[in-house]
Write a protein that holds these residues in place. Structure first.
Motif, PDB file in Angstrom:
ATOM      1  N   TYR A 113       0.834  -1.208   0.000  1.00 30.02           N
ATOM      2  CA  TYR A 113       0.000   0.000   0.000  1.00 30.02           C
ATOM      3  C   TYR A 113       0.868   1.259   0.000  1.00 30.02           C
ATOM      4  N   PHE A 114       1.800   1.352   0.947  1.00 28.45           N
ATOM      5  CA  PHE A 114       2.625   2.560   1.051  1.00 28.45           C
ATOM      6  C   PHE A 114       3.614   2.691  -0.104  1.00 28.45           C
ATOM      7  N   SER A 115       4.034   1.577  -0.674  1.00 31.01           N
ATOM      8  CA  SER A 115       4.922   1.639  -1.838  1.00 31.01           C
ATOM      9  C   SER A 115       4.193   2.225  -3.043  1.00 31.01           C
ATOM     10  N   LEU A 116       2.956   1.828  -3.250  1.00 29.16           N
ATOM     11  CA  LEU A 116       2.175   2.357  -4.370  1.00 29.16           C
ATOM     12  C   LEU A 116       1.801   3.820  -4.140  1.00 29.16           C
ATOM     13  N   ILE A 117       1.545   4.177  -2.887  1.00 28.03           N
ATOM     14  CA  ILE A 117       1.324   5.593  -2.565  1.00 28.03           C
ATOM     15  C   ILE A 117       2.571   6.398  -2.936  1.00 28.03           C
ATOM     16  N   LYS A 118       3.745   5.869  -2.620  1.00 32.94           N
ATOM     17  CA  LYS A 118       5.003   6.544  -2.938  1.00 32.94           C
ATOM     18  C   LYS A 118       5.172   6.687  -4.452  1.00 32.94           C
ATOM     19  N   LEU A 119       4.629   5.752  -5.210  1.00 32.33           N
ATOM     20  CA  LEU A 119       4.704   5.805  -6.670  1.00 32.33           C
ATOM     21  C   LEU A 119       3.651   6.742  -7.272  1.00 32.33           C
ATOM     22  N   GLY A 120       2.840   7.352  -6.411  1.00 30.16           N
ATOM     23  CA  GLY A 120       1.871   8.331  -6.890  1.00 30.16           C
ATOM     24  C   GLY A 120       0.480   7.804  -7.131  1.00 30.16           C
ATOM     25  N   VAL A 121       0.225   6.553  -6.750  1.00 27.08           N
ATOM     26  CA  VAL A 121      -1.126   6.005  -6.893  1.00 27.08           C
ATOM     27  C   VAL A 121      -2.023   6.666  -5.851  1.00 27.08           C
ATOM     28  N   PRO A 122      -3.168   7.214  -6.247  1.00 27.10           N
ATOM     29  CA  PRO A 122      -4.044   7.892  -5.287  1.00 27.10           C
ATOM     30  C   PRO A 122      -4.543   6.954  -4.191  1.00 27.10           C
ATOM     31  N   ASP A 123      -4.618   7.469  -2.986  1.00 27.82           N
ATOM     32  CA  ASP A 123      -5.123   6.690  -1.848  1.00 27.82           C
ATOM     33  C   ASP A 123      -6.516   6.146  -2.117  1.00 27.82           C
ATOM     34  N   SER A 124      -7.318   6.903  -2.860  1.00 27.71           N
ATOM     35  CA  SER A 124      -8.695   6.504  -3.148  1.00 27.71           C
ATOM     36  C   SER A 124      -8.782   5.223  -3.987  1.00 27.71           C
ATOM     37  N   LYS A 125      -7.674   4.842  -4.644  1.00 30.26           N
ATOM     38  CA  LYS A 125      -7.675   3.643  -5.487  1.00 30.26           C
ATOM     39  C   LYS A 125      -7.138   2.415  -4.766  1.00 30.26           C
ATOM     40  N   LEU A 126      -6.758   2.587  -3.507  1.00 32.02           N
ATOM     41  CA  LEU A 126      -6.148   1.498  -2.755  1.00 32.02           C
ATOM     42  C   LEU A 126      -6.919   1.199  -1.475  1.00 32.02           C
ATOM     43  N   ARG A 127      -7.100  -0.078  -1.192  1.00 33.41           N
ATOM     44  CA  ARG A 127      -7.714  -0.506   0.067  1.00 33.41           C
ATOM     45  C   ARG A 127      -6.972  -1.714   0.612  1.00 33.41           C
ATOM     46  N   ILE A 128      -6.644  -1.673   1.869  1.00 27.70           N
ATOM     47  CA  ILE A 128      -6.177  -2.875   2.552  1.00 27.70           C
ATOM     48  C   ILE A 128      -7.436  -3.616   2.979  1.00 27.70           C
ATOM     49  N   THR A 129      -7.575  -4.843   2.510  1.00 24.89           N
ATOM     50  CA  THR A 129      -8.844  -5.563   2.666  1.00 24.89           C
ATOM     51  C   THR A 129      -8.702  -6.774   3.574  1.00 24.89           C
ATOM     52  N   TYR A 130      -9.491  -6.784   4.631  1.00 29.68           N
ATOM     53  CA  TYR A 130      -9.564  -7.917   5.555  1.00 29.68           C
ATOM     54  C   TYR A 130     -10.544  -8.921   4.967  1.00 29.68           C
ATOM     55  N   VAL A 131     -10.078 -10.148   4.782  1.00 28.41           N
ATOM     56  CA  VAL A 131     -10.903 -11.167   4.132  1.00 28.41           C
ATOM     57  C   VAL A 131     -10.892 -12.457   4.941  1.00 28.41           C
ATOM     58  N   SER A 132     -11.804 -13.321   4.591  1.00 27.00           N
ATOM     59  CA  SER A 132     -11.777 -14.698   5.076  1.00 27.00           C
ATOM     60  C   SER A 132     -11.236 -15.545   3.930  1.00 27.00           C
ATOM     61  N   TYR A 133     -10.148 -16.259   4.183  1.00 25.29           N
ATOM     62  CA  TYR A 133      -9.515 -17.084   3.149  1.00 25.29           C
ATOM     63  C   TYR A 133      -9.863 -18.545   3.379  1.00 25.29           C
ATOM     64  N   SER A 134     -10.353 -19.210   2.349  1.00 26.41           N
ATOM     65  CA  SER A 134     -10.714 -20.615   2.458  1.00 26.41           C
ATOM     66  C   SER A 134     -10.071 -21.420   1.341  1.00 26.41           C
ATOM     67  N   LYS A 135      -9.644 -22.639   1.678  1.00 28.08           N
ATOM     68  CA  LYS A 135      -9.067 -23.531   0.680  1.00 28.08           C
ATOM     69  C   LYS A 135     -10.173 -24.330   0.005  1.00 28.08           C
ATOM     70  N   ALA A 136     -10.016 -24.569  -1.298  1.00 29.13           N
ATOM     71  CA  ALA A 136     -11.022 -25.311  -2.058  1.00 29.13           C
ATOM     72  C   ALA A 136     -11.144 -26.739  -1.532  1.00 29.13           C
ATOM     73  N   ASN A 137     -12.386 -27.224  -1.497  1.00 32.61           N
ATOM     74  CA  ASN A 137     -12.689 -28.611  -1.096  1.00 32.61           C
ATOM     75  C   ASN A 137     -12.196 -28.945   0.312  1.00 32.61           C
ATOM     76  N   SER A 138     -12.260 -27.971   1.199  1.00 31.23           N
ATOM     77  CA  SER A 138     -11.874 -28.229   2.583  1.00 31.23           C
ATOM     78  C   SER A 138     -12.649 -27.276   3.495  1.00 31.23           C
ATOM     79  N   LYS A 139     -12.586 -27.540   4.788  1.00 28.87           N
ATOM     80  CA  LYS A 139     -13.239 -26.684   5.776  1.00 28.87           C
ATOM     81  C   LYS A 139     -12.269 -25.643   6.318  1.00 28.87           C
ATOM     82  N   TYR A 140     -11.078 -25.583   5.728  1.00 29.46           N
ATOM     83  CA  TYR A 140     -10.053 -24.634   6.177  1.00 29.46           C
ATOM     84  C   TYR A 140     -10.500 -23.211   5.920  1.00 29.46           C
ATOM     85  N   ASP A 141     -10.400 -22.383   6.951  1.00 33.75           N
ATOM     86  CA  ASP A 141     -10.818 -20.989   6.834  1.00 33.75           C
ATOM     87  C   ASP A 141      -9.986 -20.161   7.812  1.00 33.75           C
ATOM     88  N   GLN A 142      -9.462 -19.028   7.332  1.00 32.24           N
ATOM     89  CA  GLN A 142      -8.682 -18.197   8.239  1.00 32.24           C
ATOM     90  C   GLN A 142      -8.782 -16.729   7.852  1.00 32.24           C
TER      91      GLN A 142
END
Length: 213
Positions: A113-142
């Motif tokens: 995020y901060f590297s792209l900001i340094k490259l001049g990418v507008p803050d409005s185009k960037l989001r740090i996104t909290y997600v739930s990650y799951s593996k295919a065909n399993s109950k794994y979730d984190q």
């Protein structure tokens, strides 16, 4: 012979000093000294490599910039906060992440995020996104964090991730379920369709992070 050796040595020394002076494009020499004192020569070298990458990326297309930033940080080893920082949860600054050569998912996302900001990418185009990650065909979730880049407001973002290291549109990342996202200016709550702004970014971990910059 002795005079020739002294001339040759002087030229070598001058060339060496000139090469060192050109290593840093965006970081002062005094800051590099402080980084080396805190993280050692390996930590300083990693920061200098990042500095060179930023310089190389500054005139590239946005897609190339995303790729270069994503690839650079994904080479840093993954380490849990507990193992690396002896804390349950710690959001590292990019310098801490590079200097110690390790971190977990939010550290990758924050550094990108901060590297792209340094490259001049507008803050409005960037989001740090909290997600739930799951593996295919399993109950794994984190819980997981990625960086999302929006070419236009309301459009489909491109995901920069340290698990799946290739740039992909969000629709291709069926293993990720957004929960909320944020940047320096706001916080958004994910909905079944789209998202809604939840207000300013008052996350404690974000405030602690910013206080260490």
């Amino acid at each position: 012979m002795k005079k020739f050796f002294l001339v040759k040595f002087t030229l070598f020394l001058l060339l060496s000093l000139n090469t060192n002076a050109q290593k840093s494009f965006h970081i002062s020499s005094s800051d590099l000294v402080k980084i080396e004192q805190k993280y050692g020569t390996a930590g300083r070298q990693k920061v200098e490599d990042w500095d060179s990458m930023i310089e190389s990326a500054k005139n590239q297309s946005i897609l190339n910039q995303l790729q270069m930033v994503n690839d650079f940080f994904n080479k840093i080893p993954y380490k849990t906060d507990l193992a690396h920082w002896k804390k349950k949860d710690y959001w590292a600054t990019p310098i801490e992440f590079m200097g110690t050569n390790g971190g977990d998912c939010e550290d990758y996302a924050i550094a990108k995020y901060f590297s792209l900001i340094k490259l001049g990418v507008p803050d409005s185009k960037l989001r740090i996104t909290y997600v739930s990650y799951s593996k295919a065909n399993s109950k794994y979730d984190q819980a997981h964090m990625v960086l999302s880049y929006y070419h236009k407001a309301g459009g489909e973002p491109v995901i920069l991730d340290n698990i799946n290291k290739s740039l992909q549109p969000a629709s291709k990342r069926t293993d990720l379920t957004p929960v909320y996202s944020f940047n320096a200016s706001g916080l958004w709550q994910a909905q079944t369709k789209g998202e809604t702004r939840a207000g300013d970014n008052n996350l404690k971990s974000w405030k602690d992070l910013m206080n260490r910059f």
